[in-house]
Design an enzyme around this catalytic site. Structure first.
Site, PDB file in Angstrom:
ATOM      1  NE  ARG A   1      32.157  21.807  28.903  1.00 49.41           N
ATOM      2  CZ  ARG A   1      32.215  20.562  28.447  1.00 49.41           C
ATOM      3  NH1 ARG A   1      31.443  19.634  28.972  1.00 49.41           N
ATOM      4  NH2 ARG A   1      33.025  20.260  27.456  1.00 49.41           N
TER       5      ARG A   1
ATOM      6  CE  LYS B   1      32.218  43.330  38.377  1.00 49.87           C
ATOM      7  NZ  LYS B   1      32.678  44.732  38.439  1.00 49.87           N
TER       8      LYS B   1
ATOM      9  CD  GLU C   1      36.453  48.423  47.992  1.00 48.34           C
ATOM     10  OE1 GLU C   1      35.382  48.933  47.618  1.00 48.34           O
ATOM     11  OE2 GLU C   1      37.376  48.113  47.208  1.00 48.34           O
TER      12      GLU C   1
ATOM     13  CE  LYS D   1      30.012  43.734  45.280  1.00 47.59           C
ATOM     14  NZ  LYS D   1      31.439  43.527  45.240  1.00 47.59           N
TER      15      LYS D   1
ATOM     16  CD  GLU E   1      30.869  47.030  36.290  1.00 41.69           C
ATOM     17  OE1 GLU E   1      31.164  46.226  37.188  1.00 41.69           O
ATOM     18  OE2 GLU E   1      31.677  47.809  35.791  1.00 41.69           O
TER      19      GLU E   1
ATOM     20  CG  HIS F   1      37.541  50.383  42.360  1.00 42.79           C
ATOM     21  ND1 HIS F   1      36.790  50.965  43.370  1.00 42.79           N
ATOM     22  CD2 HIS F   1      37.852  49.137  42.810  1.00 42.79           C
ATOM     23  CE1 HIS F   1      36.639  50.100  44.366  1.00 42.79           C
ATOM     24  NE2 HIS F   1      37.285  48.987  44.057  1.00 42.79           N
TER      25      HIS F   1
ATOM     26  CG  HIS G   1      43.476  49.511  37.841  1.00 42.39           C
ATOM     27  ND1 HIS G   1      43.154  48.227  38.197  1.00 42.39           N
ATOM     28  CD2 HIS G   1      44.304  49.396  36.773  1.00 42.39           C
ATOM     29  CE1 HIS G   1      43.750  47.386  37.378  1.00 42.39           C
ATOM     30  NE2 HIS G   1      44.456  48.070  36.499  1.00 42.39           N
TER      31      HIS G   1
HETATM   32  N1  GLY Z   1      33.548  39.310  43.738  1.00 43.90           N
HETATM   33  C1  GLY Z   1      33.483  40.720  43.808  1.00 43.90           C
HETATM   34  C2  GLY Z   1      32.378  41.307  43.063  1.00 43.90           C
HETATM   35  O1  GLY Z   1      31.640  40.618  42.399  1.00 43.90           O
HETATM   36  O2  GLY Z   1      32.210  42.518  43.069  1.00 43.90           O
END
Ligand code: GLY
Length: 365
Positions: free
Chosen positions: A119, A141, A183, A225, A235, A247, A251
């Protein structure tokens, strides 16, 4: 010299350390996070031959290491199962911090595994590609790819520490350097025209691995960032969505080329940014001169700045069909990151997909 950038997320805040030779100093920068437990390193078979021995040497003799195949195909259910079974066999505990040594594939997979193991346990990112340093190792992410698309199964799970050692870039192929650079230049195009100008003047040095240029660009990118992630971790507002510049188009280009080595992620983002600026100019949102400047810069340093340069064969309708699978699709609307000028990106929810298809067809000339 080590530069520290903090990602301010309350109890989930963490530091990003940037410094040449940091991997060799893992004993002082990583070991304190391990609380006396044996280090568990996860890497891929390419990094295992280059950077792994350095990290193992620095951490001491008792590392436990799992080596996965390199390549995007590793972000799969199959490898996730293999990894989590392997980690459970090693007796991983909730308080452990897994060490992800590699590029975006390893970082995303290990981060996801860490988020579900018992967990949720911790992890530390030690990125070994330029793209992972300036983008994927920061932000939390994590994901794997599934039949329906890329990054569709995942979680938000922040690392406990990110250790960026630019010396590892000495062994990174030039094409991967350029892919990561896409990037970096993205941060200038999002909201910082002065940084874009810096990129125009220093890209060649940076790609030649000049240590000052790399240090400046990496620190600037992760600072930007970190600020964006701290302001909009999940987000849910528009700030973090701006990181998707290039993107949505990109993509679709990756889907058209089969998410393969034919078009690396950063190359798709570069072409995607050129198309986002081109579409913005074609629809009167942005001046044509700014769009031309973006395309020229990308082209000059050897990144694809058009469908042809990206070797994309699908027509506008086919590319828009790929966009419809985008995770960001909400109530039938796809938000696009467009621009009013260099450093003036914004989220636009009014884009007509038929116009996008027409623009893509017309952009082939
Ligand atoms: N791990 C990439 C991001 O959170 O943008």
């Amino acid at each position: 010299m080590t530069t520290t950038v903090n990602v301010g997320l309350g109890a989930r805040s963490y530091d990003i350390l940037i410094g040449t030779g940091l991997i060799d100093q893992a004993d002082s920068c990583i070991s304190p996070f391990l609380a006396g437990r044996r280090p568990i390193i996860i890497t891929d078979d390419q990094v295992a031959t280059t950077q792994l021995p350095r990290l193992e040497r620095a951490l001491g003799a008792d590392c436990q290491t799992l080596i996965l195949p390199s390549g995007e195909a590793t972000k799969s259910w199959q490898q996730l199962e293999r990894l989590t079974d392997g980690l459970l066999d090693l007796g991983v505990e909730r308080g452990d911090k897994l060490i992800a040594l590699g590029g975006g594939v390893i970082g995303d997979l290990v981060g996801f595994a860490a988020s579900i193991l018992k967990r949720g346990c911790g992890f530390i990112q030690v990125p070994t590609t330029l793209l992972a340093m300036v983008d994927s190792s920061v932000g939390g992410k994590t994901a794997i790819n599934v039949r329906a698309g890329k990054n569709l199964i995942g979680s938000f799970h922040q690392p406990s520490l990110v250790v960026i050692d630019p010396s590892v870039l000495a062994t990174l192929p030039d094409r991967q350097m350029r892919s990561g650079y896409a990037e970096i230049v993205k941060y200038g195009l999002i909201n910082d025209a002065a940084f874009f100008e810096w990129c125009e003047h220093h890209a060649a040095q940076l790609l030649a691995r000049n240590s000052d240029a790399l240090a400046t660009a990496i620190a600037h990118s992760v600072r930007t960032k970190a600020e964006i992630v701290a302001a909009d971790e999940r987000e849910t507002k528009d700030q973090r969505a701006l990181l998707n510049l290039g993107h949505t188009f990109g993509h679709a280009l990756e889907a058209d080329t089969g998410f393969s080595e034919a078009l690396l992620h950063g190359e798709a983002v570069a072409a995607g940014m050129a198309l986002a600026y081109g579409f913005s100019a074609a629809t009167g949102r942005c001046g044509a001169e700014d769009a031309r400047r973006v395309m020229q810069h990308l082209d000059t340093i050897g990144l694809p700045a058009s469908l042809a340069a990206a070797h994309v064969t699908g027509d506008g309708a086919a590319l828009v069909a790929h966009m419809l699978h985008d995770k960001k699709m909400t109530a039938g609307t796809l938000p696009f990151i467009l621009a009013h000028g260099i450093g003036q990106s914004y989220v636009d929810r009014t884009v007509n997909l038929a116009d996008v298809a027409q623009f893509l067809d017309a952009s082939r000339g």
